[in-house]
Design a protein around this motif. Structure first.
Motif, PDB file in Angstrom:
ATOM      1  N   LEU A   1      92.133-109.887  18.963  1.00 48.16           N
ATOM      2  CA  LEU A   1      90.768-110.162  18.514  1.00 48.16           C
ATOM      3  C   LEU A   1      90.090-108.918  17.949  1.00 48.16           C
ATOM      4  O   LEU A   1      89.012-109.007  17.370  1.00 48.16           O
ATOM      5  CB  LEU A   1      89.927-110.705  19.683  1.00 48.16           C
ATOM      6  N   LYS A   2      90.716-107.764  18.127  1.00 49.27           N
ATOM      7  CA  LYS A   2      90.163-106.473  17.675  1.00 49.27           C
ATOM      8  C   LYS A   2      88.749-106.261  18.232  1.00 49.27           C
ATOM      9  O   LYS A   2      87.780-106.071  17.493  1.00 49.27           O
ATOM     10  CB  LYS A   2      90.173-106.390  16.146  1.00 49.27           C
ATOM     11  N   LEU A   3      88.685-106.308  19.550  1.00 47.81           N
ATOM     12  CA  LEU A   3      87.398-106.142  20.215  1.00 47.81           C
ATOM     13  C   LEU A   3      86.779-104.796  19.865  1.00 47.81           C
ATOM     14  O   LEU A   3      87.462-103.782  19.759  1.00 47.81           O
ATOM     15  CB  LEU A   3      87.563-106.251  21.727  1.00 47.81           C
ATOM     16  N   GLY A   4      85.452-104.824  19.707  1.00 46.55           N
ATOM     17  CA  GLY A   4      84.728-103.611  19.364  1.00 46.55           C
ATOM     18  C   GLY A   4      83.694-103.262  20.407  1.00 46.55           C
ATOM     19  O   GLY A   4      83.975-103.262  21.610  1.00 46.55           O
ATOM     20  N   LYS A   5      82.505-103.021  19.975  1.00 45.71           N
ATOM     21  CA  LYS A   5      81.453-102.522  20.861  1.00 45.71           C
ATOM     22  C   LYS A   5      80.906-103.614  21.774  1.00 45.71           C
ATOM     23  O   LYS A   5      80.804-104.771  21.404  1.00 45.71           O
ATOM     24  CB  LYS A   5      80.318-101.937  20.028  1.00 45.71           C
ATOM     25  N   MET A   6      80.553-103.192  22.966  1.00 43.26           N
ATOM     26  CA  MET A   6      79.922-104.118  23.897  1.00 43.26           C
ATOM     27  C   MET A   6      78.446-104.235  23.537  1.00 43.26           C
ATOM     28  O   MET A   6      77.723-103.247  23.511  1.00 43.26           O
ATOM     29  CB  MET A   6      80.052-103.628  25.339  1.00 43.26           C
ATOM     30  N   MET A   7      78.014-105.460  23.294  1.00 46.10           N
ATOM     31  CA  MET A   7      76.642-105.699  22.885  1.00 46.10           C
ATOM     32  C   MET A   7      75.706-105.901  24.068  1.00 46.10           C
ATOM     33  O   MET A   7      74.538-105.549  24.021  1.00 46.10           O
ATOM     34  CB  MET A   7      76.562-106.938  21.985  1.00 46.10           C
ATOM     35  N   ARG A   8      76.245-106.474  25.143  1.00 45.77           N
ATOM     36  CA  ARG A   8      75.393-106.771  26.296  1.00 45.77           C
ATOM     37  C   ARG A   8      76.264-106.993  27.534  1.00 45.77           C
ATOM     38  O   ARG A   8      77.367-107.535  27.444  1.00 45.77           O
ATOM     39  CB  ARG A   8      74.548-108.017  26.035  1.00 45.77           C
ATOM     40  N   TYR A   9      75.731-106.574  28.663  1.00 49.10           N
ATOM     41  CA  TYR A   9      76.373-106.821  29.946  1.00 49.10           C
ATOM     42  C   TYR A   9      75.368-107.523  30.850  1.00 49.10           C
ATOM     43  O   TYR A   9      74.193-107.154  30.887  1.00 49.10           O
ATOM     44  CB  TYR A   9      76.819-105.502  30.589  1.00 49.10           C
ATOM     45  N   GLU A  10      75.847-108.542  31.584  1.00 46.97           N
ATOM     46  CA  GLU A  10      74.994-109.274  32.518  1.00 46.97           C
ATOM     47  C   GLU A  10      75.616-109.265  33.900  1.00 46.97           C
ATOM     48  O   GLU A  10      76.815-109.552  34.059  1.00 46.97           O
ATOM     49  CB  GLU A  10      74.806-110.725  32.063  1.00 46.97           C
TER      50      GLU A  10
END
Length: 331
Positions: free
Chosen positions: A300-309
């Motif tokens: 999936l070519k994961l990139g930056k984390m936008m949000r953590y809950e």
């Protein structure tokens, strides 16, 4: 593999801990029941063995006196045919979850969605070439299905029948607390959760080990590769401070294809009792190995984390799927 963070955008998705302290029956005792022709081991004398997704709230109150059942008293169950006889919604009385939302290659996300689904929903593009996926680890400590752990990997999409306006749609979902997605992977650690999910909800579930470790600062999920028996994915999630205790209702919905090849949708409404969020990249860490799930996630070519809950306390009601045409006809 550690994934960084940027500005927060929106909150997304939606072996269990040891058997609950209030459980009267050891988790090691099991009995076999039939679900749609599948022989399924369940906890002998557990909630599912006794009540098949329809336990009286008086029983829950007696077995779990520490759980606030006020919300469930306003929800009515109905008998449904989900490929087997059951009741909807399915109740989850005491649970926790952690979620991280990452950017991903949008062309790969589109490739992974069936053409029939893409006719109605598409991945939300947050900037050119990048969509979003949500990685959520759940611990259902006490529910109609006894207890289990689950990992959800989902593409963030627009709502069926509505325009896909990328970030605008994402902000709209965030404001309304009404999130939509397409579920890619959904491993669980009990056969009961697997069979009910595959047969009843048309979800991509399989059985594997999911172990939870906790200390004062983190909760860690170790996901086992079902082929090798070795730890494949590790998700280390921080226990955020400044938890909100305000009740918050969130709806998480998914679109997929049912057993008859027709478009369907399902949803869960969650009552978040204790929750916090962050866009700090140090708040969560995803470590990928060489197993099947890790290899899939790397594609999936994961990139930056936008949000953590971080949601250490929530309750939920999961509704049986319905034809997507019924939803679109309502709008």
């Amino acid at each position: 593999m550690k994934l960084g963070s940027v500005v927060a955008i929106a909150g997304l998705f939606v072996n269990a801990f040891a058997a609950p302290a209030w459980a009267d029956v050891p988790a090691t005792e099991s009995t076999i029941i039939d679900i749609a022709g599948h022989e399924v081991p369940v906890v002998k004398g557990g909630l599912y063995d006794r009540y098949r997704s329809n336990p009286p709230l008086s029983v829950i109150a007696a077995e779990a006196p520490d759980v606030d059942l006020s919300w469930f008293k306003g929800l009515a169950k109905a008998k449904v045919d989900m490929g087997f006889e059951s009741y909807s919604p399915n109740f989850y009385y005491k649970n926790s979850r952690v979620t991280a939302v990452y950017t991903a290659d949008i062309e790969k996300l589109r490739e992974l969605m069936p053409a029939k689904v893409l006719e109605q929903v598409q991945p939300l593009q947050v900037w050119p070439g990048r969509g979003l996926v949500a990685f959520t680890a759940y611990s259902y400590q006490y529910c109609d299905n006894d207890s289990y752990n689950e990992i959800a990997l989902s593409i963030v999409t627009n709502k069926p029948g509505s325009s896909n306006l990328g970030p605008v749609s994402l902000i709209g979902q965030s404001l309304s607390k009404d999130y939509w997605g397409y579920v890619l992977k959904l491993p669980v650690n009990t056969e009961l959760a697997k069979v009910r999910g595959v047969v009843g909800y048309n979800l991509p579930k399989w059985l594997t080990g999911i172990d939870v470790r906790e200390d004062e600062r983190t909760v860690t999920y170790d996901i086992i590769d079902s082929r090798t028996g070795k730890v494949d994915v590790v998700f280390q999630a921080g226990k955020l401070a400044d938890l909100s205790k305000d009740d918050e209702l969130v709806t998480n919905s998914f679109t997929n294809i049912d057993q008859n090849g027709e478009l369907a949708y399902g949803y869960a409404v969650s009552r978040q009792l204790s929750h916090a969020s962050s866009s700090d990249g140090d708040s969560a860490k995803l470590i990928l190995g060489d197993g099947e799930l890790s290899t899939y996630m790397k594609s999936l070519k994961l990139g930056k984390m936008m949000r953590y809950e971080y949601v250490p306390e929530f309750q939920s009601a999961l509704y049986a799927p319905e034809p997507l045409s019924a939803l679109i006809g309502k709008d």
